[in-house]
Scaffold this motif. Sequence first.
Motif, mmCIF file in Angstrom:
data_model
loop_
_atom_site.group_PDB
_atom_site.id
_atom_site.type_symbol
_atom_site.label_atom_id
_atom_site.label_comp_id
_atom_site.label_asym_id
_atom_site.label_seq_id
_atom_site.Cartn_x
_atom_site.Cartn_y
_atom_site.Cartn_z
ATOM 1 N N LEU A 196 92.515 2.879 -52.488
ATOM 2 C CA LEU A 196 91.209 3.496 -52.253
ATOM 3 C C LEU A 196 90.416 3.640 -53.554
ATOM 4 O O LEU A 196 89.181 3.563 -53.548
ATOM 5 N N ILE A 197 91.095 3.855 -54.656
ATOM 6 C CA ILE A 197 90.406 3.895 -55.955
ATOM 7 C C ILE A 197 89.842 2.521 -56.291
ATOM 8 O O ILE A 197 88.734 2.396 -56.819
ATOM 9 N N ASP A 198 90.585 1.479 -55.955
ATOM 10 C CA ASP A 198 90.132 0.115 -56.239
ATOM 11 C C ASP A 198 88.907 -0.273 -55.428
ATOM 12 O O ASP A 198 88.214 -1.234 -55.781
ATOM 13 N N MET A 199 88.607 0.461 -54.368
ATOM 14 C CA MET A 199 87.414 0.155 -53.575
ATOM 15 C C MET A 199 86.139 0.334 -54.387
ATOM 16 O O MET A 199 85.092 -0.206 -54.019
ATOM 17 N N ARG A 200 86.223 1.041 -55.509
ATOM 18 C CA ARG A 200 85.028 1.224 -56.338
ATOM 19 C C ARG A 200 84.547 -0.091 -56.918
ATOM 20 O O ARG A 200 83.363 -0.232 -57.275
ATOM 21 N N HIS A 201 85.436 -1.078 -57.019
ATOM 22 C CA HIS A 201 85.048 -2.378 -57.561
ATOM 23 C C HIS A 201 84.302 -3.236 -56.540
ATOM 24 O O HIS A 201 83.760 -4.279 -56.898
ATOM 25 N N ARG A 202 84.278 -2.793 -55.283
ATOM 26 C CA ARG A 202 83.649 -3.590 -54.237
ATOM 27 C C ARG A 202 82.266 -3.077 -53.831
ATOM 28 O O ARG A 202 81.625 -3.655 -52.951
ATOM 29 N N ILE A 203 81.813 -1.997 -54.464
ATOM 30 C CA ILE A 203 80.528 -1.432 -54.047
ATOM 31 C C ILE A 203 79.364 -2.360 -54.384
ATOM 32 O O ILE A 203 78.294 -2.247 -53.783
ATOM 33 N N ARG A 204 79.571 -3.299 -55.310
ATOM 34 C CA ARG A 204 78.508 -4.249 -55.644
ATOM 35 C C ARG A 204 78.324 -5.299 -54.552
ATOM 36 O O ARG A 204 77.322 -6.004 -54.537
ATOM 37 N N GLU A 205 79.292 -5.406 -53.657
ATOM 38 C CA GLU A 205 79.248 -6.448 -52.633
ATOM 39 C C GLU A 205 78.360 -6.089 -51.451
ATOM 40 O O GLU A 205 78.032 -6.950 -50.633
ATOM 41 N N VAL A 206 77.979 -4.825 -51.341
ATOM 42 C CA VAL A 206 77.133 -4.404 -50.226
ATOM 43 C C VAL A 206 76.166 -3.339 -50.724
ATOM 44 O O VAL A 206 76.557 -2.424 -51.446
ATOM 45 N N GLN A 207 74.881 -3.470 -50.348
ATOM 46 C CA GLN A 207 73.842 -2.587 -50.859
ATOM 47 C C GLN A 207 73.703 -1.367 -49.955
ATOM 48 O O GLN A 207 72.845 -1.303 -49.086
ATOM 49 N N LEU A 208 74.584 -0.370 -50.158
ATOM 50 C CA LEU A 208 74.546 0.832 -49.332
ATOM 51 C C LEU A 208 73.419 1.770 -49.734
ATOM 52 O O LEU A 208 72.803 2.415 -48.895
ATOM 53 N N PHE A 209 73.153 1.860 -51.035
ATOM 54 C CA PHE A 209 72.115 2.749 -51.516
ATOM 55 C C PHE A 209 71.174 1.974 -52.432
ATOM 56 O O PHE A 209 71.524 0.918 -52.951
ATOM 57 N N SER A 210 69.989 2.507 -52.636
ATOM 58 C CA SER A 210 68.973 1.801 -53.405
ATOM 59 C C SER A 210 69.287 1.766 -54.886
ATOM 60 O O SER A 210 69.989 2.621 -55.428
ATOM 61 N N THR A 211 68.750 0.763 -55.544
ATOM 62 C CA THR A 211 68.760 0.654 -56.996
ATOM 63 C C THR A 211 67.309 0.482 -57.441
ATOM 64 O O THR A 211 66.426 0.259 -56.612
ATOM 65 N N PRO A 212 67.038 0.571 -58.756
ATOM 66 C CA PRO A 212 65.662 0.352 -59.195
ATOM 67 C C PRO A 212 65.098 -0.993 -58.762
ATOM 68 O O PRO A 212 63.899 -1.147 -58.575
ATOM 69 N N ALA A 213 65.975 -1.990 -58.570
ATOM 70 C CA ALA A 213 65.506 -3.326 -58.217
ATOM 71 C C ALA A 213 65.451 -3.563 -56.713
ATOM 72 O O ALA A 213 64.676 -4.377 -56.226
ATOM 73 N N ARG A 214 66.286 -2.856 -55.959
ATOM 74 C CA ARG A 214 66.380 -3.105 -54.529
ATOM 75 C C ARG A 214 66.443 -1.791 -53.760
ATOM 76 O O ARG A 214 67.085 -0.849 -54.187
ATOM 77 N N ARG A 215 65.787 -1.788 -52.624
ATOM 78 C CA ARG A 215 65.777 -0.593 -51.777
ATOM 79 C C ARG A 215 66.622 -0.877 -50.541
ATOM 80 O O ARG A 215 66.372 -1.816 -49.800
ATOM 81 N N SER A 216 67.614 -0.063 -50.332
ATOM 82 C CA SER A 216 68.516 -0.259 -49.205
ATOM 83 C C SER A 216 67.811 0.060 -47.895
ATOM 84 O O SER A 216 67.115 1.068 -47.781
ATOM 85 N N PRO A 217 67.976 -0.780 -46.864
ATOM 86 C CA PRO A 217 67.393 -0.462 -45.556
ATOM 87 C C PRO A 217 67.997 0.784 -44.945
ATOM 88 O O PRO A 217 67.356 1.466 -44.167
ATOM 89 N N LEU A 218 69.225 1.110 -45.309
ATOM 90 C CA LEU A 218 69.849 2.335 -44.807
ATOM 91 C C LEU A 218 69.131 3.552 -45.365
ATOM 92 O O LEU A 218 68.818 4.496 -44.637
ATOM 93 N N VAL A 219 68.842 3.537 -46.664
ATOM 94 C CA VAL A 219 68.130 4.651 -47.265
ATOM 95 C C VAL A 219 66.702 4.713 -46.753
ATOM 96 O O VAL A 219 66.117 5.769 -46.590
ATOM 97 N N GLY A 220 66.123 3.548 -46.444
ATOM 98 C CA GLY A 220 64.789 3.530 -45.863
ATOM 99 C C GLY A 220 64.760 4.281 -44.541
ATOM 100 O O GLY A 220 63.845 5.048 -44.260
ATOM 101 N N LEU A 221 65.793 4.091 -43.720
ATOM 102 C CA LEU A 221 65.892 4.825 -42.465
ATOM 103 C C LEU A 221 66.043 6.314 -42.731
ATOM 104 O O LEU A 221 65.458 7.153 -42.062
ATOM 105 N N HIS A 222 66.838 6.639 -43.749
ATOM 106 C CA HIS A 222 67.071 8.040 -44.108
ATOM 107 C C HIS A 222 65.750 8.722 -44.442
ATOM 108 O O HIS A 222 65.442 9.794 -43.941
ATOM 109 N N HIS A 223 64.936 8.056 -45.264
ATOM 110 C CA HIS A 223 63.699 8.689 -45.687
ATOM 111 C C HIS A 223 62.676 8.775 -44.574
ATOM 112 O O HIS A 223 61.969 9.760 -44.445
ATOM 113 N N SER A 224 62.592 7.740 -43.741
ATOM 114 C CA SER A 224 61.605 7.783 -42.671
ATOM 115 C C SER A 224 61.935 8.897 -41.689
ATOM 116 O O SER A 224 61.055 9.560 -41.167
#
Length: 314
Positions: free
Chosen positions: A18-46
Amino acid sequence: MQPIAASEPGIRVSLAELIDMRHRIREVQLFSTPARRSPLVGLHHSKLRGRGVDFDQVRVYQPGDDVRTIDWRVTARTQEPHTKLFHEERERPIFILVEQSQRLFFGSGLAFKSVLAAQVAALIGWAALSHNDRVGGLVFGDNEHHEIKPRRSKMSLLQLLNRLVRANQNLNSEIPAGRDTFGLALRRAREVLRPGSLAVVLCDERALNDSAEQQLTLLARHTDLLLLPLSDPLDHALPAAGLLQFSQRSALLELDTHNSELRETYHALGEARQARWQVLAQKLGVPLFPLTTLNDPIEQLRDHLQGQRPRKKQ
């Protein structure tokens, strides 16, 4: 306190996994970054009607920008279109409710449902922590639950993962079913979460009953929800494999899977469970990401997030 046993891949998890799962967070855009906005977070804000985002700056309008964010005062003053930029409010509490019960101790795909739940919970936890959010949660099983208060702390997440691993390691097919622990977990989440929090729910697809549906409806009134019901292919369809025997403690059940009427009824029950989740998610206006043991969890989350992206106008 006894040491946690080594994992059996696909059947049980270890803390190291489960600790090693931290290396896989780059593989899926769960939350926004300065360059990309996650559609999940978009739903959260709307759904929050504007809460959770703060004004950042104004810049020259670029093709693809939302015309609703144009700053008309600056545009009129400069005679050049400008748009407002926003950034997400930091340290948002994210509360991960993850089931580790006997009914999840099963799988015919890549892993048991209990393992899938643990992996996804860890992935979301690491992603939230890297996004500077406060992370906590509640691990619930057949006869117990363990709660970790949301904090912006790696130690807090490790406490949650450690509790998750211990619950997973203790699972076996002889555990007697307890009371409605899913409903109790949801009730506790309602008590501790403040408005604006995000509650991530990882549970067996079969956990949704009238009581749980009522608790989810109440929880959705002041928090945001992400629903991730877990299933296995055998939850939805029985193979024509002849006489199958199922045992639990002293009980024995035999099913003749060559009976086509039995298989059709079984399949219909699985379809009804899926439909109930879909109807609930639509009623509450929350994202629904069903997960199966058949495929890699990262790929499934990526597919769900792609499906949440708004379609471009033709």
